[in-house]
Design an enzyme around this catalytic site. Sequence first.
Site, mmCIF file in Angstrom:
data_model
loop_
_atom_site.group_PDB
_atom_site.id
_atom_site.type_symbol
_atom_site.label_atom_id
_atom_site.label_comp_id
_atom_site.label_asym_id
_atom_site.label_seq_id
_atom_site.Cartn_x
_atom_site.Cartn_y
_atom_site.Cartn_z
ATOM 1 N N ASP A 110 28.639 -8.363 -39.852
ATOM 2 C CA ASP A 110 29.916 -8.138 -40.526
ATOM 3 C C ASP A 110 30.945 -9.132 -39.998
ATOM 4 O OD1 ASP A 110 31.708 -6.750 -42.240
ATOM 5 O OD2 ASP A 110 32.530 -5.706 -40.509
ATOM 6 N N ILE A 111 30.870 -10.339 -40.540
ATOM 7 C CA ILE A 111 31.757 -11.409 -40.088
ATOM 8 C C ILE A 111 32.730 -11.674 -41.218
ATOM 9 C CG2 ILE A 111 31.840 -13.879 -39.593
ATOM 10 C CD1 ILE A 111 29.230 -13.571 -38.082
ATOM 11 N N GLU A 112 33.909 -11.095 -41.127
ATOM 12 C CA GLU A 112 34.831 -11.245 -42.253
ATOM 13 C C GLU A 112 35.875 -12.300 -41.907
ATOM 14 O OE1 GLU A 112 36.014 -7.498 -43.942
ATOM 15 O OE2 GLU A 112 34.164 -6.511 -43.346
ATOM 16 N N GLN A 113 35.403 -13.468 -41.488
ATOM 17 C CA GLN A 113 36.315 -14.512 -41.029
ATOM 18 C C GLN A 113 36.450 -15.639 -42.046
ATOM 19 O OE1 GLN A 113 35.055 -15.606 -36.933
ATOM 20 N NE2 GLN A 113 34.143 -13.569 -36.866
#
Length: 316
Positions: A130-133
């Site tokens: 979950d890398i919401e960058q």
Amino acid sequence: MQGLLSAGREGGARLLLALFLQLQLSASTCPCQDPSLCNPISGSKDFEVFVFDVGGKTWKFYDWSQITTVATFGKYDPELMCYAHSKGARVVLKGDVSVKEIVDPFVRAAWIGQQIDLAKKQYMDGINIDIEQEVNKSSAEYYALTALVKETTEAFHKEIPGSQVTFDVAWSPECIDKRCYNYSGIADSCDFVFVMSYDEQSQVWTECIAGANAPYNQTLAGYDDYLDLGINPKKLVMGVPWYGYDYTCLHLSMDSHNASHQVWFDNPRSISLKAAYVKEHGLRGIGMWNGNCLDYSGGSVARKQTEAMWEALKPK
Ligand SMILES: *[C@@H]1O[C@H](CO)[C@@H](O)[C@H](O)[C@H]1NC(C)=O
Ligand SMILES: *[C@@H]1O[C@H](CO)[C@@H](O)[C@H](O)[C@H]1NC(C)=O
Ligand SMILES: *[C@@H]1O[C@H](CO)[C@@H](O)[C@H](O)[C@H]1NC(C)=O
Ligand SMILES: *[C@@H]1O[C@H](CO)[C@@H](O)[C@H](O)[C@H]1NC(C)=O
């Protein structure tokens, strides 16, 4: 001489203790009553029901007849792991790391190693990344992110047979919130992506007008766009919101001091309509953020509504 001898003995004892601890660690930490429940789940079901759990004990009231995977975003709960395994459901870690750092392949390898160690120690069945960058198209981070997903998937599959690696993507592949990722490359490189079809107003920079968290047309247009990229529908799990927004109205003539509100949320009917798309287009499955949101207090009205929310996930 005397001193050296005792130092030697002490050293030996320390070594034995270390060995003993190691044996204990590797042999007796399965927290389940039935030790076979610590084995990873293998095999896959045709239809994925992917649940995000944020902690607490309401998981005891989930509809376990449907669940295939629980992504644990709360504190690790061994009781949840044992229970999920007894129902044939996977339990996966949450994975997050700075995209700036993973440009270095050694940092990627170290991070992946840590995640696998943690998953093994906790008898888990994979990881949800979950890398919401923000990432710019064709930047170093853009390529590193796809590489991270590919390397994580290969390593997990090798180290934990039957394990699952998934990746969370925004409701549309059109650089939502400046997340310009290689979506087709990422989907190819993992078991499937979870499409977070909610918070779809995050791109509204002008005055915020109360509206749906996940409007029907806009939500489905996002899936059309993912499919148009050539992504296999079996690599897409639809995420629906089990939460909504309570807007306090700003401009409204009121005959009392009380503020007026508009509350927008998905209900069993709106979720069923979205679930119909899942079936029609042969997507891999459905899931929600998050499983704990419903009222599990057990009153008769709450029980009916909660049941209807779970029921709405089923492809009809
Ligand atoms: C993306 O590119 C723009 C323009 O070059 C730059 O200002 C911005 O910092 C970059 N964003 C990231 C997350 O690297
Ligand atoms: C996306 O990733 C795939 C797989 O790594 C690669 O073949 C493809 O060229 C990438 N696409 C872009 C636009 O970078
Ligand atoms: C949604 O799409 C349908 C079919 O294209 C259209 O008829 C309808 O007006 C749209 N609804 C909204 C709220 O935009
Ligand atoms: C409206 O405000 C009054 C006075 O503060 C309060 O007593 C009443 O409960 C409020 N009504 C609602 C529906 O919130």
